[in-house]
Design a protein around this motif. Structure first.
Motif, PDB file in Angstrom:
ATOM      1  N   PHE A  40      49.851  -0.980  57.054  1.00  0.00           N
ATOM      2  CA  PHE A  40      50.006   0.247  57.830  1.00  0.00           C
ATOM      3  C   PHE A  40      51.449   0.373  58.300  1.00  0.00           C
ATOM      4  N   ASN A  41      52.031   1.552  58.061  1.00  0.00           N
ATOM      5  CA  ASN A  41      53.422   1.809  58.446  1.00  0.00           C
ATOM      6  C   ASN A  41      53.496   3.211  59.035  1.00  0.00           C
ATOM      7  N   ASN A  42      53.845   3.313  60.313  1.00  0.00           N
ATOM      8  CA  ASN A  42      53.992   4.609  60.972  1.00  0.00           C
ATOM      9  C   ASN A  42      55.354   4.668  61.660  1.00  0.00           C
ATOM     10  N   ASP A  43      56.158   5.691  61.320  1.00  0.00           N
ATOM     11  CA  ASP A  43      57.539   5.779  61.772  1.00  0.00           C
ATOM     12  C   ASP A  43      57.731   7.032  62.616  1.00  0.00           C
ATOM     13  N   ASN A  44      57.979   6.849  63.926  1.00  0.00           N
ATOM     14  CA  ASN A  44      58.355   7.951  64.818  1.00  0.00           C
ATOM     15  C   ASN A  44      59.869   8.023  64.874  1.00  0.00           C
ATOM     16  N   ARG A  45      60.443   9.143  64.435  1.00  0.00           N
ATOM     17  CA  ARG A  45      61.895   9.186  64.269  1.00  0.00           C
ATOM     18  C   ARG A  45      62.629  10.067  65.270  1.00  0.00           C
ATOM     19  N   ASP A  46      61.905  10.786  66.122  1.00  0.00           N
ATOM     20  CA  ASP A  46      62.607  11.651  67.063  1.00  0.00           C
ATOM     21  C   ASP A  46      61.828  11.727  68.362  1.00  0.00           C
ATOM     22  N   GLY A  47      62.281  12.592  69.254  1.00  0.00           N
ATOM     23  CA  GLY A  47      61.618  12.761  70.537  1.00  0.00           C
ATOM     24  C   GLY A  47      62.436  12.177  71.668  1.00  0.00           C
ATOM     25  N   SER A  48      61.991  12.467  72.893  1.00  0.00           N
ATOM     26  CA  SER A  48      62.734  11.997  74.063  1.00  0.00           C
ATOM     27  C   SER A  48      62.654  10.489  74.225  1.00  0.00           C
ATOM     28  N   ALA A  49      61.551   9.884  73.767  1.00  0.00           N
ATOM     29  CA  ALA A  49      61.430   8.428  73.827  1.00  0.00           C
ATOM     30  C   ALA A  49      62.189   7.792  72.667  1.00  0.00           C
ATOM     31  N   ALA A  50      62.476   6.502  72.802  1.00  0.00           N
ATOM     32  CA  ALA A  50      63.197   5.789  71.735  1.00  0.00           C
ATOM     33  C   ALA A  50      62.344   5.766  70.470  1.00  0.00           C
ATOM     34  N   PRO A  51      62.975   5.828  69.290  1.00  0.00           N
ATOM     35  CA  PRO A  51      62.210   5.759  68.033  1.00  0.00           C
ATOM     36  C   PRO A  51      61.372   4.491  67.981  1.00  0.00           C
ATOM     37  N   THR A  52      60.169   4.611  67.459  1.00  0.00           N
ATOM     38  CA  THR A  52      59.285   3.457  67.337  1.00  0.00           C
ATOM     39  C   THR A  52      58.751   3.393  65.918  1.00  0.00           C
ATOM     40  N   LYS A  53      58.519   2.173  65.455  1.00  0.00           N
ATOM     41  CA  LYS A  53      57.982   1.987  64.119  1.00  0.00           C
ATOM     42  C   LYS A  53      56.929   0.890  64.152  1.00  0.00           C
ATOM     43  N   THR A  54      55.733   1.240  63.741  1.00  0.00           N
ATOM     44  CA  THR A  54      54.669   0.263  63.603  1.00  0.00           C
ATOM     45  C   THR A  54      54.569  -0.135  62.138  1.00  0.00           C
ATOM     46  N   GLU A  55      54.644  -1.430  61.880  1.00  0.00           N
ATOM     47  CA  GLU A  55      54.547  -1.928  60.512  1.00  0.00           C
ATOM     48  C   GLU A  55      53.748  -3.215  60.532  1.00  0.00           C
ATOM     49  N   GLU A  56      52.525  -3.163  59.994  1.00  0.00           N
ATOM     50  CA  GLU A  56      51.624  -4.309  60.084  1.00  0.00           C
ATOM     51  C   GLU A  56      50.816  -4.471  58.806  1.00  0.00           C
ATOM     52  N   TRP A  57      50.375  -5.711  58.595  1.00  0.00           N
ATOM     53  CA  TRP A  57      49.601  -6.059  57.405  1.00  0.00           C
ATOM     54  C   TRP A  57      48.514  -7.026  57.834  1.00  0.00           C
ATOM     55  N   ALA A  58      47.273  -6.750  57.469  1.00  0.00           N
ATOM     56  CA  ALA A  58      46.170  -7.596  57.925  1.00  0.00           C
ATOM     57  C   ALA A  58      45.053  -7.630  56.886  1.00  0.00           C
ATOM     58  N   GLN A  59      44.192  -8.647  57.029  1.00  0.00           N
ATOM     59  CA  GLN A  59      43.035  -8.820  56.152  1.00  0.00           C
ATOM     60  C   GLN A  59      41.773  -8.692  56.997  1.00  0.00           C
ATOM     61  N   GLY A  60      40.869  -7.840  56.544  1.00  0.00           N
ATOM     62  CA  GLY A  60      39.630  -7.640  57.278  1.00  0.00           C
ATOM     63  C   GLY A  60      38.410  -8.110  56.503  1.00  0.00           C
ATOM     64  N   PHE A  61      37.402  -8.577  57.235  1.00  0.00           N
ATOM     65  CA  PHE A  61      36.132  -9.003  56.652  1.00  0.00           C
ATOM     66  C   PHE A  61      34.998  -8.304  57.407  1.00  0.00           C
ATOM     67  N   MET A  62      34.005  -7.803  56.675  1.00  0.00           N
ATOM     68  CA  MET A  62      32.863  -7.147  57.290  1.00  0.00           C
ATOM     69  C   MET A  62      31.586  -7.667  56.638  1.00  0.00           C
ATOM     70  N   LEU A  63      30.832  -8.460  57.383  1.00  0.00           N
ATOM     71  CA  LEU A  63      29.544  -8.975  56.919  1.00  0.00           C
ATOM     72  C   LEU A  63      28.454  -8.045  57.432  1.00  0.00           C
ATOM     73  N   ASP A  64      27.793  -7.354  56.524  1.00  0.00           N
ATOM     74  CA  ASP A  64      26.813  -6.332  56.882  1.00  0.00           C
ATOM     75  C   ASP A  64      25.432  -6.764  56.386  1.00  0.00           C
TER      76      ASP A  64
END
Length: 435
Positions: A40-64
């Motif tokens: 997941f990569n989300n890039d906020n590039r403008d606005g009154s607040a400082a630019p923020t960037k979320t960049e994460e990688w994960a493994q999920g398991f779902m036992l149903d």
């Protein structure tokens, strides 16, 4: 026949019935292990607040695990849902907002997180009662599954198909667990900081004809709002492989309880006509979907009234930072924006193609563009925004990797009412049947 023989016969009969009931409960059980690798990569590039960037990688398991039902007029069963996420790559500087991975005490991403949900169920004829962990998909409440692990709710739900061509649903939700959290919270609308523990709902889908479905649902979030939904879906078969679907939706949402009196903590965020945080909204949309072979073209329009923004359950303003994230039963609910701000009028168009028509089954692609205007905010009355999303999916059809799904989502949003954002999601998923 002697009393001893009668007793012996009764014991064996009881054992046979018990064994049959046990066989139905166990023999009809199903269990799968779902795995999802998510970037997941989300890039906020403008606005009154400082630019923020979320960049994460994960493994999920779902036992149903889903059990069968015991034999008899009244059948009993139990389901279990085990969820676990493992962080593969993230950092304090790239973990912002807890949108996918929960935060540790120092606001960095946790190494792993998990939760377990249990559900008891009872079935009589074609009516089923479920109590425990629920993942609803209803017009008035849609569980969000846009990150590594799905959002879930706690409560009771009854669904009945005993009447021909009519499916009825009702229940009460009491708690929610966010997609990036392991903890339950109460319920709220976006901006509300006081929790409600009572979301009541009821409604149904009526298949008027084989081509026409009518929908009505009612919901009440205690001390926040009441909502009514009306829907009509009609599919016109033009020729083989060619059809036109018409989809009409209308939501009527009004304040309720403490939100009506403007009590602090129950007010929603964003623009409201009187500036008091009171919910007052009418949202309607119309969409046409034309399908020809592998091609599908969607065109539509949505209008949001200017009393307040469109409102449904959203725990994003509560203390738990991972409680946020919501999905809406709207064509405009996209990767980044939902186009549900007060006064907003949105036109949208989408083109999708299923490559099975070209001899490549499992490969699908789509692109959608949405443009909204007439947005009312506290800082302006005629703001605009737009978003463009690209979607690409492929499921391996044969060989050792059969069933493995690969997906890519790319979104770009420019808005005068919010920060401009670029977003990418890349995921690989696979499901292994265990029972």
């Amino acid at each position: 026949m002697s009393i001893r023989k009668i007793a012996t016969t009764s014991i064996f009969a009881s054992f046979a019935i018990s064994a049959q009931a046990h066989a139905d409960f166990i023999g009809d059980s199903r269990a799968t292990l779902g795995m999802r690798n998510f970037y997941f990569n989300n890039d906020n590039r403008d606005g009154s607040a400082a630019p923020t960037k979320t960049e994460e990688w994960a493994q999920g398991f779902m036992l149903d695990y889903k059990s069968g039902y015991t034999d008899g007029t009244v059948g009993f069963g139990a389901d279990a849902l085990g969820l676990m996420g493992v962080t593969l790559d993230s950092g304090k500087g790239r973990h912002f907002g807890s949108t996918m991975i929960p935060s540790d005490s120092d606001n960095s991403a946790v190494d792993e997180w998990s939760r377990l949900g249990l559900t008891g169920k009872v079935k009589i004829s074609k009516t089923e009662l479920r109590y425990g962990t629920l993942i609803p998909k209803l017009p008035i409440l849609v569980a969000n599954d846009g990150r590594l692990l799905p959002q879930s709710f706690e409560g009771g739900q009854i669904t009945s198909s005993d009447f021909k061509d009519l499916t009825l649903t009702g229940g009460r939700i009491e708690h929610a667990t966010g997609r990036a959290s392991t903890d339950q919270t109460g319920l709220a609308a976006l901006g509300g900081t006081h929790e409600s523990n009572q979301f009541d709902f009821a409604g149904g889908d009526w298949k008027v004809t084989k081509d026409l479905t009518a929908q009505y649902y009612y919901a009440n979030l205690d001390n926040y709002y009441t909502q009514q939904f009306f829907g009509l879906i009609h599919t016109l078969a033009i020729a083989e492989g060619q059809s036109l679907k018409t989809d009409l939706r209308y939501f009527k949402t009004d304040s309720s309880g403490e939100n009506s009196t403007g009590t602090s903590g129950y007010r929603i965020s964003g623009y409201t006509k009187n500036g008091d945080g009171e919910i007052d909204n009418r949202t309607w949309s119309a969409a046409l979907v034309y399908t020809l072979g592998g091609h599908a073209i969607t065109a539509g329009y949505q209008s949001v009234s200017d009393g307040s923004s469109f409102t449904q359950l959203n725990q994003g303003s509560l203390v738990d930072k991972g409680a946020g994230g919501t999905s809406l039963y709207l064509y405009t609910d996209r990767l980044i924006q939902s186009f549900t701000r007060a006064g907003e009028r949105t036109s949208f168009a989408q083109y999708a193609y299923d490559f099975a028509a070209l001899g490549v089954p499992g490969l699908k692609a789509s692109v959608i563009y949405l443009s909204g205007d007439n947005i009312k905010t506290r800082s302006g009355d005629d703001q605009k925004e737009w978003e463009r999303d690209i979607s690409l999916d492929y499921v391996v059809q044969s060989g050792a990797l059969k069933g493995v799904g690969l997906g890519w989502r790319n979104g770009k949003s420019n808005s005068e009412a919010a920060r401009d954002q670029d977003q990418n999601r890349v995921f690989v998923s696979y499901s292994i049947p265990l029972l």
